[in-house]
Design a protein around this motif. Structure first.
Motif, short mmCIF file in Angstrom:
data_model
loop_
_atom_site.label_atom_id
_atom_site.label_comp_id
_atom_site.label_asym_id
_atom_site.label_seq_id
_atom_site.Cartn_x
_atom_site.Cartn_y
_atom_site.Cartn_z
N GLU A 36 0.81 -1.22 0.00
CA GLU A 36 0.00 0.00 0.00
C GLU A 36 0.85 1.27 0.00
O GLU A 36 0.44 2.29 -0.54
N ARG A 37 2.02 1.20 0.59
CA ARG A 37 2.92 2.36 0.59
C ARG A 37 3.81 2.38 -0.65
O ARG A 37 4.68 3.24 -0.79
N ASP A 38 3.59 1.43 -1.55
CA ASP A 38 4.37 1.30 -2.79
C ASP A 38 5.86 1.11 -2.54
O ASP A 38 6.69 1.51 -3.35
N GLU A 39 6.17 0.48 -1.41
CA GLU A 39 7.58 0.17 -1.10
C GLU A 39 8.04 -1.05 -1.89
O GLU A 39 9.20 -1.13 -2.28
N VAL A 40 7.12 -1.99 -2.08
CA VAL A 40 7.40 -3.19 -2.89
C VAL A 40 6.15 -3.48 -3.73
O VAL A 40 5.05 -3.05 -3.40
N LYS A 41 6.36 -4.21 -4.81
CA LYS A 41 5.25 -4.62 -5.67
C LYS A 41 4.99 -6.10 -5.45
O LYS A 41 5.92 -6.89 -5.35
N PRO A 42 3.72 -6.48 -5.39
CA PRO A 42 3.41 -7.91 -5.24
C PRO A 42 3.73 -8.66 -6.54
O PRO A 42 3.73 -8.07 -7.62
N SER A 43 4.00 -9.95 -6.41
CA SER A 43 4.16 -10.78 -7.60
C SER A 43 2.82 -10.82 -8.32
O SER A 43 1.77 -10.47 -7.76
N ILE A 44 2.83 -11.26 -9.56
CA ILE A 44 1.59 -11.34 -10.33
C ILE A 44 0.60 -12.30 -9.66
O ILE A 44 -0.60 -12.04 -9.64
N GLU A 45 1.11 -13.36 -9.06
CA GLU A 45 0.23 -14.32 -8.37
C GLU A 45 -0.44 -13.68 -7.16
O GLU A 45 -1.63 -13.86 -6.94
N VAL A 46 0.33 -12.94 -6.39
CA VAL A 46 -0.21 -12.27 -5.21
C VAL A 46 -1.18 -11.16 -5.62
O VAL A 46 -2.25 -11.01 -5.03
N ALA A 47 -0.82 -10.41 -6.65
CA ALA A 47 -1.72 -9.35 -7.14
C ALA A 47 -3.04 -9.94 -7.61
O ALA A 47 -4.11 -9.38 -7.35
N ALA A 48 -2.99 -11.09 -8.26
CA ALA A 48 -4.22 -11.75 -8.71
C ALA A 48 -5.07 -12.19 -7.52
O ALA A 48 -6.30 -12.05 -7.54
N LYS A 49 -4.43 -12.70 -6.46
CA LYS A 49 -5.17 -13.08 -5.25
C LYS A 49 -5.81 -11.85 -4.60
O LYS A 49 -6.96 -11.90 -4.17
N ILE A 50 -5.06 -10.76 -4.54
CA ILE A 50 -5.60 -9.52 -3.96
C ILE A 50 -6.81 -9.06 -4.77
O ILE A 50 -7.84 -8.70 -4.20
N ALA A 51 -6.69 -9.08 -6.09
CA ALA A 51 -7.80 -8.67 -6.95
C ALA A 51 -9.03 -9.55 -6.71
O ALA A 51 -10.15 -9.05 -6.59
N ASP A 52 -8.82 -10.86 -6.60
CA ASP A 52 -9.94 -11.78 -6.35
C ASP A 52 -10.60 -11.47 -5.01
O ASP A 52 -11.83 -11.42 -4.91
N ILE A 53 -9.80 -11.28 -3.98
CA ILE A 53 -10.35 -11.00 -2.65
C ILE A 53 -11.10 -9.68 -2.62
O ILE A 53 -12.15 -9.55 -1.99
#
Length: 108
Positions: A36-53
């Motif tokens: 959320e602070r844009d310190e790191v970017k999630p992997s595509i797999e994690v980003a997909a999980k976040i989007a689903d949730i």
């Protein structure tokens, strides 16, 4: 809007804490905070999980599209897409007529 800002906004709309989102994703609230602070970017797999949730598309989460398509509408579009060409043509013809009718009503 950055990816982190988008995650924050959507998480708060769902009334989830960083810890709750982290648990659902399979990570910690601290890591969600870093996303959320844009310190790191999630992997595509994690980003997909976040989007689903958060019940949005990955494209919407990363800012590729600015309009989120309702999941029910998307399911209907997929159903139409899987139909034979003749049935699809009839449905789209009817849909076009209904859309035109709504637009005409808004003009008057």
């Amino acid at each position: 809007m950055t990816l982190g800002q988008q995650i924050t906004k959507l998480r708060k709309q769902k009334k989830l804490s960083q810890n709750e989102l982290g648990k659902k994703v399979g990570t910690s609230g601290d890591i969600i905070g870093r996303y959320e602070r844009d310190e790191v970017k999630p992997s595509i797999e994690v980003a997909a999980k976040i989007a689903d949730i958060l019940e949005v598309s990955l494209d919407f989460l990363i800012g590729k599209v600015t309009v989120e398509v309702d999941n029910q509408l998307l399911k209907r579009v997929i159903e139409v897409q899987q139909m034979n060409d003749n049935d699809k043509e009839h449905i789209l013809y009817t849909l076009d007529a209904l859309i035109k009718n709504v637009k005409l009503k808004s003009i008057t």
